[in-house]
Design an enzyme around this catalytic site. Sequence first.
Site, PDB file in Angstrom:
ATOM      1  CG  ASP A 197      -8.853  25.418 -40.177  1.00  0.00           C
ATOM      2  OD1 ASP A 197      -8.933  24.809 -41.254  1.00  0.00           O
ATOM      3  OD2 ASP A 197      -7.945  26.215 -39.910  1.00  0.00           O
ATOM      4  CG  ASP A 243      -2.097  -0.914   1.097  1.00  0.00           C
ATOM      5  OD1 ASP A 243      -2.280  -1.464   0.000  1.00  0.00           O
ATOM      6  OD2 ASP A 243      -2.821  -1.108   2.089  1.00  0.00           O
ATOM      7  N   GLY A 280      -9.701  13.750 -42.828  1.00  0.00           N
ATOM      8  CA  GLY A 280      -9.707  12.840 -43.970  1.00  0.00           C
ATOM      9  C   GLY A 280      -8.406  12.811 -44.750  1.00  0.00           C
ATOM     10  CG  MET A 281      -4.944  15.666 -46.878  1.00  0.00           C
ATOM     11  SD  MET A 281      -5.053  14.818 -48.460  1.00  0.00           S
ATOM     12  CE  MET A 281      -6.283  15.830 -49.282  1.00  0.00           C
TER      13      MET A 281
END
Length: 510
Positions: free
Chosen positions: A296, A36, A431-432
């Site tokens: 963006d 502990d 995506g790119m």
Amino acid sequence: MKLAYWMYAGPAHIGTLRVASSFKNVHAIMHAPLGDDYFNVMRSMLERERDFTPVTASIVDRHVLARGSQEKVVDNIVRKDKEECPNLIVLTPTCTSSILQEDLQNFVDRASLISNSDVILADVNHYRVNELQAADRTLEQVVRYYLEKAYKEGTLDQSITKEPSANIIGIFTLGFHNQHDCRELKRLLQDLNIQINQVIPEGGSIQDLQNLPKAWFNLVPYREVGLMTAIYLEKNFGMPYISTTPMGIVDIAECIRQIQKHVNNLTSNKTFNYESYIDQQTRFVSQAAWFSRSIDCQNLTGKKAVVFGDATHAASITRILAREMGIRVSCTGTYCKHDEEWFKEQVKGFCDEILITDDHTEVGDMIARIEPSAIFGTQMERHIGKRLDIPCGVISSPVHIQNFPLGYRPFLGYEGTNQIADLIYNSFTLGMEDHLLEIFGGHDTKEVITKSLSTDSDLTWNSESQLELNKIPGFVRGKIKRNTEKFARQNNITNITVEIMYAAKEALSA
């Protein structure tokens, strides 16, 4: 009590130790068996500090079990009193040592008679509360002890400072970006011409606690730690407190307006108006308001996100995503089950679902079901995201070494809005980026993870189906895999073949 290999909030004694070791010249003694006593290792590994007060473990072993603990515990308290000369020694058991049902208060009373230091027993039920609840209770206990002591000795001065001042309550060791948030809060209050009376417990002095009532108000940035102390100070000394977390443009403005209200209530010869400051900071210092209107950020509109963390951070990030950035929050949740009612009230209308749980498998299954574009959670959600190929931004404890950056990265205040905007935008895989990774190679692995997040699932993919899955472009591979597994479960299929993949595709398009 239950056996778990992952916990969002640790055991109670960790919360007590975090508070005790945050104060200056306070020594904690942990009455515990071997195993502990990992707090020193954990703190020295994570916190970027040059110096800190270690914790002493009074080990419960077979000899102690045979003779009793009193002699050893008292000896350890007296020894540390002579070696370290602390102002305060805090004794705490752990869940394990609490099973012995020993009268630790009697140990503390006996040690107090022969020690120069103050000695107290952490007043925490180790079976009923978690790390955060214990930290909140311990901080309130320490503050109460010293204010009552000063009152009895006649040294308690309850007059407030001449100029507006504030206490910041709840900044402590191993907190998520706490050190950076503290710097940002100090800068914010300085801009508002408000002096800092005290910051507790981090870096605070036990001897200065009697000066807490001198402040005009208390600021509690996190609900998890500090709220009990603020309520105690309000009840016994009439000190107002502000618990609105200044995270995100809207809530920062609300917090500042509450500060303005309390300051004006206590002054008669001058009126404070912070509206021009809010406008200036929102338009020119914070870039988040401008960014939320940019093309963006608009590209993220409608994307699904999942949020999970402690009550303070999960609620604030949920509101920022939905209200300030136009991102759909499919599900938000917290592991702070004791704060369920408050959390639901805060996120109402900003999300589709709410999940209150401390079981990480439930969170993982929820994420797998929703298939969000990004996750904002703890380190556990980051691991879940890796398994599902879903990006994750870490916004809450529990944390890893990477969440204790050397650079300045607050989550609170106007600089915090910039950090959060960056974190949110960079967490979404565009995506790119997927397209370029597929063409040139990169961190996108071809190894398909076939284990389900749910522990009761036994789906397996044979070699042909794994090969077929590997041929699918990375940016849709995860979704196709999950749709196939969903189809297999619905039809009680345990072995996924190429034929099952095409059957799932036909069923989805039907």
